[in-house]
Design a protein around this motif. Structure first.
Motif, short mmCIF file in Angstrom:
data_model
loop_
_atom_site.label_atom_id
_atom_site.label_comp_id
_atom_site.label_asym_id
_atom_site.label_seq_id
_atom_site.Cartn_x
_atom_site.Cartn_y
_atom_site.Cartn_z
N THR A 9 44.73 38.00 40.57
CA THR A 9 46.15 38.20 40.24
C THR A 9 46.27 39.17 39.07
O THR A 9 47.17 40.00 39.02
N HIS A 14 43.42 40.36 30.60
CA HIS A 14 42.68 39.95 29.40
C HIS A 14 41.21 40.35 29.49
O HIS A 14 40.77 40.85 30.55
N HIS A 17 39.11 39.39 32.56
CA HIS A 17 39.29 40.26 33.72
C HIS A 17 38.45 41.53 33.56
O HIS A 17 37.79 41.99 34.50
N LEU A 20 34.84 40.99 34.15
CA LEU A 20 34.59 40.77 35.58
C LEU A 20 34.61 42.10 36.34
O LEU A 20 33.72 42.39 37.15
N LYS A 46 51.35 29.87 42.99
CA LYS A 46 51.34 30.45 41.64
C LYS A 46 52.74 30.93 41.34
O LYS A 46 53.13 32.05 41.68
N GLY A 93 34.74 35.76 40.41
CA GLY A 93 34.29 34.94 39.29
C GLY A 93 33.72 33.60 39.72
O GLY A 93 34.05 33.08 40.80
N ASP A 95 34.35 30.72 38.88
CA ASP A 95 35.27 29.60 39.09
C ASP A 95 35.53 29.39 40.57
O ASP A 95 36.04 28.35 40.98
N ARG A 114 31.87 33.80 34.77
CA ARG A 114 33.21 33.90 34.26
C ARG A 114 33.15 33.90 32.72
O ARG A 114 32.28 33.26 32.14
N THR A 115 34.03 34.65 32.10
CA THR A 115 34.08 34.66 30.63
C THR A 115 34.72 33.35 30.16
O THR A 115 35.81 33.01 30.60
N ILE A 118 39.00 31.98 28.13
CA ILE A 118 40.22 32.79 28.30
C ILE A 118 40.69 32.71 29.76
O ILE A 118 39.87 32.67 30.67
N SER A 119 41.98 32.66 29.96
CA SER A 119 42.55 32.73 31.32
C SER A 119 44.02 33.11 31.19
O SER A 119 44.62 32.96 30.12
N THR A 121 46.42 31.58 32.57
CA THR A 121 47.16 30.33 32.38
C THR A 121 47.28 30.01 30.90
O THR A 121 48.34 29.67 30.40
N ARG A 124 49.59 32.44 29.13
CA ARG A 124 51.00 32.14 29.41
C ARG A 124 51.46 30.97 28.55
O ARG A 124 52.54 30.98 27.99
N1 CTP Z 1 37.98 35.83 35.59
C1 CTP Z 1 36.84 35.82 34.78
N2 CTP Z 1 36.90 35.24 33.55
C2 CTP Z 1 38.03 34.68 33.08
C3 CTP Z 1 39.22 34.70 33.89
C4 CTP Z 1 39.16 35.30 35.14
O1 CTP Z 1 35.80 36.30 35.17
N3 CTP Z 1 38.04 34.11 31.91
C5 CTP Z 1 37.91 36.42 36.91
C6 CTP Z 1 38.25 35.46 38.05
O2 CTP Z 1 37.16 34.64 38.35
C7 CTP Z 1 38.59 36.43 39.16
C8 CTP Z 1 39.27 37.57 38.41
O3 CTP Z 1 38.89 37.45 37.04
O4 CTP Z 1 37.42 36.92 39.76
C9 CTP Z 1 40.78 37.54 38.53
O5 CTP Z 1 41.18 36.22 38.23
P1 CTP Z 1 42.67 35.71 37.98
O6 CTP Z 1 42.89 34.52 38.82
O7 CTP Z 1 43.61 36.83 38.08
O8 CTP Z 1 42.55 35.29 36.42
P2 CTP Z 1 42.75 33.95 35.64
O9 CTP Z 1 42.81 34.30 34.20
O10 CTP Z 1 41.72 32.92 36.04
O11 CTP Z 1 44.21 33.50 36.12
P3 CTP Z 1 44.92 32.07 36.22
O12 CTP Z 1 44.72 31.40 34.89
O13 CTP Z 1 46.36 32.37 36.53
O14 CTP Z 1 44.23 31.32 37.33
#
Ligand code: CTP
Length: 448
Positions: A9, A14, A17, A20, A46, A93, A95, A114-115, A118-119, A121, A124
């Motif tokens: 998405t 951040h 992303h 990744l 979402k 990622g 996850d 995955r890092t 941070i996300s 979510t 937000r």
């Molecule tokens: N990703 C990652 N490390 C993070 C967050 C995301 O590697 N800390 C990766 C996800 O695994 C995916 C890509 O970035 O391959 C895009 O993920 P996305 O769902 O857009 O990001 P999220 O931050 O996980 O979003 P949400 O919290 O809305 O689920």
């Protein structure tokens, strides 16, 4: 050349992303990034993504890692894309560990670390504290609100109030929210108010809440007079708050898509709209819905739903409107309205005491759109043509009672400081109030 694909998405882009995308790019020579469309995100639940698809695409491009950005719009698209773009590696990622193993049939699947910490979510949640919404009017309509608001996220319910304290207490114990015995305290404890009282209480309540600088989501019909609607929207703007009419059809994903497809010419020029909605009610004529002094009747109860496709497609400038009603004890058990627009006719039927076929048919110079009952909360519609081979059917998701879509838009307007929504513009709300007023004034009115 090794071709890699990844999807996401990418809301509020951040460093997770970016890491990744860098790792994915390092796996090959050419990286394709699939960014989810707004409607696809909504479809998969979402609901609170902040950036729209164009902003998210731009953010991904700005990282410099993507050689190509595509839009992901449907389930199953990954298989299509892998074949279409001749992909060697699908990367995502960790996850998602195990979730995409089924793609091994088409290419190599890699789950990248995955890092941590941070996300989107989390961002937000950090960027804005949850909007607290207070509920005024604890009847049938409001009962679905707390559970639907919980799905939207970033919303907490501050409590509820009803002039009948027993009703408020019952509502509170059923839905686990706090009951207030004082309206002002509820307003003070909330950022925003959802009004679900009988129609005639809307106007003074909106005025009070807006004057207290609270955002307001008010059940439809918001008010029954054009001047009141104009006054309230002006007051909301003056006070810097969002005022939105809660017409759930306006936020229905299928309905929205139907409107834009018709506007882009799918059935040619629109020449006629027919919309009907009936809800045979209890025979108990003591109910509010049958009480003239409380603005009961079919038109006030149901009219704003069929008026929606009419005003969306034909606009505000009709030349004439004739109304026909069957009246019992001073309320309309059935009303039919016929509009004449410069190049079109539109009609609607609403009934609390007469059953109609509740469908929506929009006729155009090249074909027609057919939405079966209940079209006002539809997940399906069809375009039909002279040559039946051209017919097309469209299916969508409609979750729960659908209130989540309007709550999400309301909250999004608040967070993004948008004072109006295109799903039901202020002018369209004012139009509806104007039609309700014509009905009250019995303009061009025939009793059946
Ligand atoms: N990703 C990652 N490390 C993070 C967050 C995301 O590697 N800390 C990766 C996800 O695994 C995916 C890509 O970035 O391959 C895009 O993920 P996305 O769902 O857009 O990001 P999220 O931050 O996980 O979003 P949400 O919290 O809305 O689920």
């Amino acid at each position: 050349m090794k071709r890699v694909i990844t999807y996401g998405t990418y809301d509020l882009l951040h460093h997770g992303h970016i890491n990744l995308l860098r790792r994915a790019k390092e796996l090959g020579d050419y990286l394709i990034v699939g960014v989810t469309s707004d409607s696809y995100d909504r479809e998969r639940g979402k609901l609170n993504v902040r950036n729209n698809v164009l902003e998210r695409v731009e953010a991904v491009k700005a990282t410099g890692f993507a050689d190509e950005v595509i839009i992901e719009d449907y389930i199953g698209q990954k298989i299509d894309d892998i074949q279409k773009y001749n992909i060697d590696i699908f990367a995502i990622g960790s996850d998602w560990e195990g979730k995409f193993d089924y793609l091994n049939e088409y290419c190599q699947v890699l789950y990248l670390p995955r890092t941590e910490g941070i996300s989107s979510t989390q961002l937000r949640a950090e960027s804005m504290s949850a909007t607290t919404i207070g509920i005024i009017g604890c009847g049938r309509v409001a009962s679905r609100f707390p559970s639907e608001a919980a799905i939207v996220g970033e919303v907490t319910i501050s409590g509820c109030f009803d002039i009948n304290i027993d009703k408020a207490l019952r509502f509170a114990s059923d839905s686990g929210v706090k009951a207030f015995d004082n309206l002002e305290s509820l307003i003070d404890s909330s950022d925003a108010i959802y009004i679900a009282t009988p129609h005639l209480a809307h106007y003074p309540l909106i005025k009070q809440c807006v004057a207290a600088r609270k955002h307001v989501l008010c059940e439809t019909p918001m008010v029954l007079k054009k001047e009141q609607a104009e006054e309230l929207f002006a007051l909301a703007e003056e006070n810097g708050v969002v005022l939105m009419e809660a017409n759930k059809t306006a936020h229905c994903p299928a309905f929205n898509h139907l409107m834009v497809m018709i506007k882009s010419g799918m059935i040619g020029q629109v020449v006629d709209v027919e919309a009907s909605l009936s809800k045979l009610w209890d025979d108990d004529l003591s109910l509010r819905e049958f009480d003239a002094s409380q603005a009961g009747g079919s038109m006030y109860e149901l009219g704003s739903y069929p008026l929606l496709p009419i005003v969306k497609l034909m606009g505000l400038r009709y030349e004439n409107l004739n109304l026909y009603s069957r009246i019992t004890n001073g309320v309309d058990m059935y009303t039919k309205g016929v509009f004449h627009y410069p190049y079109a006719t539109c009609s609607f039927k609403v009934g609390l005491g007469v059953k109609t076929e509740g469908n929506l048919v929009i006729s155009g110079t090249k074909g027609y759109a057919y939405v079966p009952a209940p079209w006002w909360k539809t997940d399906y519609f069809e375009f039909r043509y002279e040559d039946q081979n051209q017919n097309k059917k469209f299916f969508y998701k409609w979750d729960g009672s659908g209130l989540r879509y309007e709550i999400q838009e309301f909250v999004s307007c608040i967070i993004n400081k948008r004072f109006a929504t295109t799903r039901l513009s202020r002018r369209e709300s004012i139009f509806m109030a104007e039609i309700m007023e014509r009905f009250a004034e019995r303009k061009n009115f025939i009793t059946l």
